[in-house]
Design a protein around this motif. Sequence first.
Motif, PDB file in Angstrom:
ATOM      1  N   ALA A 180      56.728  39.562  21.252  1.00 37.96           N
ATOM      2  CA  ALA A 180      56.011  40.518  22.021  1.00 37.96           C
ATOM      3  C   ALA A 180      54.630  40.936  21.306  1.00 37.96           C
ATOM      4  CB  ALA A 180      56.898  42.051  21.552  1.00 37.96           C
ATOM      5  N   VAL A 181      53.750  41.613  21.891  1.00 40.40           N
ATOM      6  CA  VAL A 181      52.317  41.680  21.715  1.00 40.40           C
ATOM      7  C   VAL A 181      51.997  43.075  21.696  1.00 40.40           C
ATOM      8  CG1 VAL A 181      49.980  40.953  21.879  1.00 40.40           C
ATOM      9  CG2 VAL A 181      51.742  39.205  22.349  1.00 40.40           C
ATOM     10  N   GLU A 182      51.195  43.681  20.606  1.00 43.45           N
ATOM     11  CA  GLU A 182      50.700  44.838  20.855  1.00 43.45           C
ATOM     12  C   GLU A 182      49.257  44.844  20.240  1.00 43.45           C
ATOM     13  OE1 GLU A 182      52.453  48.024  18.459  1.00 43.45           O
ATOM     14  OE2 GLU A 182      54.294  47.974  19.678  1.00 43.45           O
ATOM     15  N   ILE A 183      48.351  45.258  21.240  1.00 41.93           N
ATOM     16  CA  ILE A 183      46.892  45.316  20.985  1.00 41.93           C
ATOM     17  C   ILE A 183      46.396  46.441  20.964  1.00 41.93           C
ATOM     18  CG2 ILE A 183      44.689  44.262  21.590  1.00 41.93           C
ATOM     19  CD1 ILE A 183      46.197  41.751  22.447  1.00 41.93           C
ATOM     20  N   GLU A 184      45.585  47.167  19.993  1.00 42.65           N
ATOM     21  CA  GLU A 184      44.825  48.174  20.049  1.00 42.65           C
ATOM     22  C   GLU A 184      43.592  47.857  20.660  1.00 42.65           C
ATOM     23  OE1 GLU A 184      44.453  49.753  15.940  1.00 42.65           O
ATOM     24  OE2 GLU A 184      46.607  49.999  15.788  1.00 42.65           O
ATOM     25  N   ALA A 185      43.363  48.222  21.769  1.00 38.85           N
ATOM     26  CA  ALA A 185      41.977  47.806  22.493  1.00 38.85           C
ATOM     27  C   ALA A 185      41.184  48.987  22.580  1.00 38.85           C
ATOM     28  CB  ALA A 185      42.552  47.390  23.984  1.00 38.85           C
ATOM     29  N   ASP A 186      39.835  48.697  22.785  1.00 41.30           N
ATOM     30  CA  ASP A 186      38.906  49.647  22.963  1.00 41.30           C
ATOM     31  C   ASP A 186      38.542  49.621  24.512  1.00 41.30           C
ATOM     32  OD1 ASP A 186      38.177  50.042  20.162  1.00 41.30           O
ATOM     33  OD2 ASP A 186      37.632  48.003  20.444  1.00 41.30           O
ATOM     34  N   MET A 187      39.014  48.790  25.210  1.00 40.97           N
ATOM     35  CA  MET A 187      38.765  48.743  26.780  1.00 40.97           C
ATOM     36  C   MET A 187      39.685  47.871  27.304  1.00 40.97           C
ATOM     37  SD  MET A 187      35.207  47.547  28.580  1.00 40.97           S
ATOM     38  CE  MET A 187      34.307  49.123  28.195  1.00 40.97           C
ATOM     39  N   VAL A 188      40.355  48.155  28.408  1.00 38.89           N
ATOM     40  CA  VAL A 188      41.201  47.485  29.260  1.00 38.89           C
ATOM     41  C   VAL A 188      40.632  47.236  30.791  1.00 38.89           C
ATOM     42  CG1 VAL A 188      43.579  47.193  30.365  1.00 38.89           C
ATOM     43  CG2 VAL A 188      43.038  48.075  28.022  1.00 38.89           C
ATOM     44  N   VAL A 189      40.579  45.662  31.117  1.00 40.93           N
ATOM     45  CA  VAL A 189      39.920  45.275  32.469  1.00 40.93           C
ATOM     46  C   VAL A 189      41.075  44.760  33.368  1.00 40.93           C
ATOM     47  CG1 VAL A 189      37.975  44.077  33.431  1.00 40.93           C
ATOM     48  CG2 VAL A 189      37.771  45.124  31.046  1.00 40.93           C
ATOM     49  N   LEU A 190      41.108  45.289  34.397  1.00 42.22           N
ATOM     50  CA  LEU A 190      42.528  44.832  35.249  1.00 42.22           C
ATOM     51  C   LEU A 190      41.597  44.243  36.285  1.00 42.22           C
ATOM     52  CD1 LEU A 190      43.982  48.273  35.638  1.00 42.22           C
ATOM     53  CD2 LEU A 190      44.537  46.873  34.071  1.00 42.22           C
ATOM     54  N   ALA A 191      42.202  42.768  36.371  1.00 37.49           N
ATOM     55  CA  ALA A 191      41.839  42.118  37.634  1.00 37.49           C
ATOM     56  C   ALA A 191      42.516  42.146  39.162  1.00 37.49           C
ATOM     57  CB  ALA A 191      42.199  40.595  37.099  1.00 37.49           C
ATOM     58  N   ALA A 192      42.129  43.270  39.585  1.00 38.39           N
ATOM     59  CA  ALA A 192      42.979  44.034  40.813  1.00 38.39           C
ATOM     60  C   ALA A 192      42.782  42.714  42.118  1.00 38.39           C
ATOM     61  CB  ALA A 192      42.218  45.369  41.101  1.00 38.39           C
ATOM     62  N   ALA A 193      43.574  42.988  42.437  1.00 36.92           N
ATOM     63  CA  ALA A 193      43.929  41.626  43.813  1.00 36.92           C
ATOM     64  C   ALA A 193      42.806  42.177  44.810  1.00 36.92           C
ATOM     65  CB  ALA A 193      45.479  42.075  44.349  1.00 36.92           C
ATOM     66  N   ILE A 194      42.270  40.936  45.272  1.00 35.98           N
ATOM     67  CA  ILE A 194      41.475  40.938  46.496  1.00 35.98           C
ATOM     68  C   ILE A 194      42.195  41.296  47.842  1.00 35.98           C
ATOM     69  CG2 ILE A 194      40.225  39.435  48.072  1.00 35.98           C
ATOM     70  CD1 ILE A 194      38.729  38.380  45.792  1.00 35.98           C
ATOM     71  N   LYS A 195      41.730  42.350  48.618  1.00 36.17           N
ATOM     72  CA  LYS A 195      42.601  42.653  49.972  1.00 36.17           C
ATOM     73  C   LYS A 195      41.466  42.430  51.080  1.00 36.17           C
ATOM     74  CE  LYS A 195      42.119  47.583  50.057  1.00 36.17           C
ATOM     75  NZ  LYS A 195      42.766  48.778  50.539  1.00 36.17           N
ATOM     76  N   ALA A 196      41.866  42.565  52.288  1.00 35.77           N
ATOM     77  CA  ALA A 196      41.118  42.466  53.395  1.00 35.77           C
ATOM     78  C   ALA A 196      40.381  43.865  53.480  1.00 35.77           C
ATOM     79  CB  ALA A 196      41.664  42.202  54.667  1.00 35.77           C
ATOM     80  N   LYS A 197      39.322  44.114  54.038  1.00 33.62           N
ATOM     81  CA  LYS A 197      38.884  45.327  54.581  1.00 33.62           C
ATOM     82  C   LYS A 197      39.811  46.209  54.923  1.00 33.62           C
ATOM     83  CE  LYS A 197      34.395  45.276  53.188  1.00 33.62           C
ATOM     84  NZ  LYS A 197      33.820  46.314  52.283  1.00 33.62           N
ATOM     85  N   SER A 198      39.847  47.354  54.677  1.00 34.66           N
ATOM     86  CA  SER A 198      41.175  48.104  55.428  1.00 34.66           C
ATOM     87  C   SER A 198      40.893  48.438  56.987  1.00 34.66           C
ATOM     88  CB  SER A 198      40.936  49.535  54.768  1.00 34.66           C
ATOM     89  OG  SER A 198      39.851  50.256  54.880  1.00 34.66           O
ATOM     90  N   ASP A 199      39.551  48.123  57.450  1.00 33.91           N
ATOM     91  CA  ASP A 199      39.451  48.352  58.740  1.00 33.91           C
ATOM     92  C   ASP A 199      39.216  46.996  59.442  1.00 33.91           C
ATOM     93  OD1 ASP A 199      37.047  47.587  57.695  1.00 33.91           O
ATOM     94  OD2 ASP A 199      35.774  49.164  58.801  1.00 33.91           O
TER      95      ASP A 199
END
Lengths: 134, 659
Positions: B481-500
């Motif tokens: 298990a890993v525990e990291i005290e981070a100053d910032m967390v960056v999420l690689a959010a999925a790419i999706k098609a344009k909603s329209d």
Amino acid sequence: MKITTQSLCGTMVKEIAAISGENVAKCYQCGKCTAACPVNMAMDILPHQVLRFLQLGLVEAVLNCNTIWICASCFTCAGRCPRGVDLPGVMEALRAILLRKRGFSRFKAGDMPRVLNKGMPEQGIVSGFRKYTK
Amino acid sequence: MRRIGVFICWCGTNIANTVNIEGVTEAAGKMPSVIYADNYKYMCSEIGQSMIKEAIIKEKLDRVVVAACSPRMHELTFFKTAAAAGLNPYLVEIANIREHCSWVHKDKQEATGKAIALIRTAVAKAARNKELWATQIPVECRALVIGGGIGGIQAALDIADAGFEVDLVERTPSIGGRMAQLDKTFPTLDCSACILTPKMVEVASHHNITLYTFSEVEKVDGFVGNFEATIRKKARSIDLEKCTGCGICWEKCPSRVKSEFDEALVMRKAVYVPFPQAVPNVPVIDRASCRRFTREKCGICRKACPAGAVNYDQEDEVLQKKYGAIVVATGFDILDLDDFGEFSYGKHPDVLTSLEFERLVNSSGPTGGRLLRPSDQSPPKNVVFIQCVGSRDKSRGKPYCSKICCMYSAKHAILLREKYPEAQAYVFYIDIRTAGKDFEEFHRRAVEEYGALYLKGSVGKVFPDGDKLLVKGVDSLSGHAVEIEADMVVLAAAIKAKSDAPQLARLLGISTDTHSFFTEAHPKLRPVEAHTAGIFLAGACQGPKDIPETVSQASGAAAKAIILLSKDNLLSNPCVSEVNESLCTGCLSCIKVCPYGAVAEKTIEEKIHGKALKRRVAEVNEALCQGCGSCTVSCRPGAVNLKGFTNEQIMAEVDAICL
């Protein structure tokens, strides 16, 4: 055991890098070293795990394992590593750290004639020097 | 009596292993009107085609049936073979004994029986085939490009450079798209703006390109070579000709709203230019947040403008334009992370998406390129990057790989270390995918030279811990298990098609996949064409893509468009509907079902018992008809027939199978 920001910043990793001249970050954990190791069956942690633990700064775990002493220094792992990691060099650095702390070599040059006999392969002698002398 | 020839293909072992070719050939030879039957290992090969040509001439064949693979594969091949031997191609019929028979059956005896039945069907239809001729349709030599990101820009420039006029329509106030938001590009770390802005400027100054920013395509009618589009130029409230881009208006503007371009990390004014290098460098008034429009107050910008360019009374302009080809390059969005509560996104200011991180490291971004934590404006030391947030996630996200995250996260880890040499990047990943030129080397540089620590595993929870973020994850390689005290967390959010995207697909008459990405005509061999002729696809609107892939596809789409536009005329598909006016009752149900608007009503005059009578009937516009056949099935008196697939032919096929 837990990996934390603190454990990841240990200084010991730098010492191992300095002695071995190897950057453990080069390893991408394919496991070729373990797969190729002729003595892996006797090891408590496997050769690729040694590198992973070092990448994570878990030096204590590596220093306390039997793997570094089982290692025959046969260099098969280094010969087959796709990333060119000198794992035997890293193993040696780990042993050197322990031997230096302990302060003596188990195997001295003077002992050589006594152990030299027909049944002892040359690689075994070289390996012995590697493993048991500081 | 017809003289029909049947040619049976082995398709190597594809058909021959499951179908008794000799048995089928013998049976075919005995079918009515069949005077010749033969087989060959590869009918589509030169030798196979010569066999057909020779037989047509020698045996004086007047109809040909080829029993082989799907007509989608080789119908055109055999059409050309017949034409070369002087036979009208529409007298050739394909019996699909591969996809419809040998590939789906195991039992040889049964498969052989089915192959014979399929050939009997094709023979029955072929006997009723009539000669058809393609007509010529003129091509409007102009192109429409929808979307002004790097894909649209590249396609517009290529088509324009080939000498054709291009209209580039962009919904936002400036072209540039996602690429304009980026700081550096992988794997070369080129400055994104530095390589993009010259192209943006080229678009604006190209004599063959007309740029419509802050505009939308509202309607598209017509067909390949002859599209007619309705474009709405939304009121900018600023006169494009008069404005000098001095910036006084947005300095004085009192309204503030979240900046879309800066991913809502900072505020912009109601009158604004999205970013400094915007093309055109002319602001727009966002009427939804402007006090002049919401409260009928204010008017400061008009007073302040030294050029007198502010015009509150400007109205939307609606244009009708004709085009021969359309390139769709509408790009992508990123996944909404509401369902991913474990990452504390939206609850803690230092949990960011990768696009927000991109703005934070960008010199034109909210911090002037100094990467600082949004919470307290301090430099981060430990930054955790989490991959596959919503990608490869069947339950809460998207099942596909977003393709670019591995590489941009490696880039972010490098940029972090370049800004702050003491900082440490941690990257949680499931797999690292670096299939691209110099991609793997770039990733390894992030690990080996820039010391990014890659942890194979997921993050279970991110939560605030004092002024830090505690990240709980796992390193599945070591089993710890890993525990990291981070100053910032960056999420690689999925790419999706344009909603329209689905709306645009309906408007254009093209199709989308289950994730609303536009579908290409063939995943391997026609990757830049939509299913609808004359419409081409470029970039991430078709699926997740990086910049070089988008640019390649855009140039590919442009090349396809140029091929189309460089023709004076197109050959139409002669398999279109026709109305038998003497049977038509004028119910016009065919008009309702036609998806292409190809059927219209007309009045005819008839003389019945010496009296002139006017009567309403349906009429098919052959240029618009795509030959789908919907009208034929909706027609109660059976007055509408699809040429090449007439009711008589279909009934003969049914009889041949059943009787």
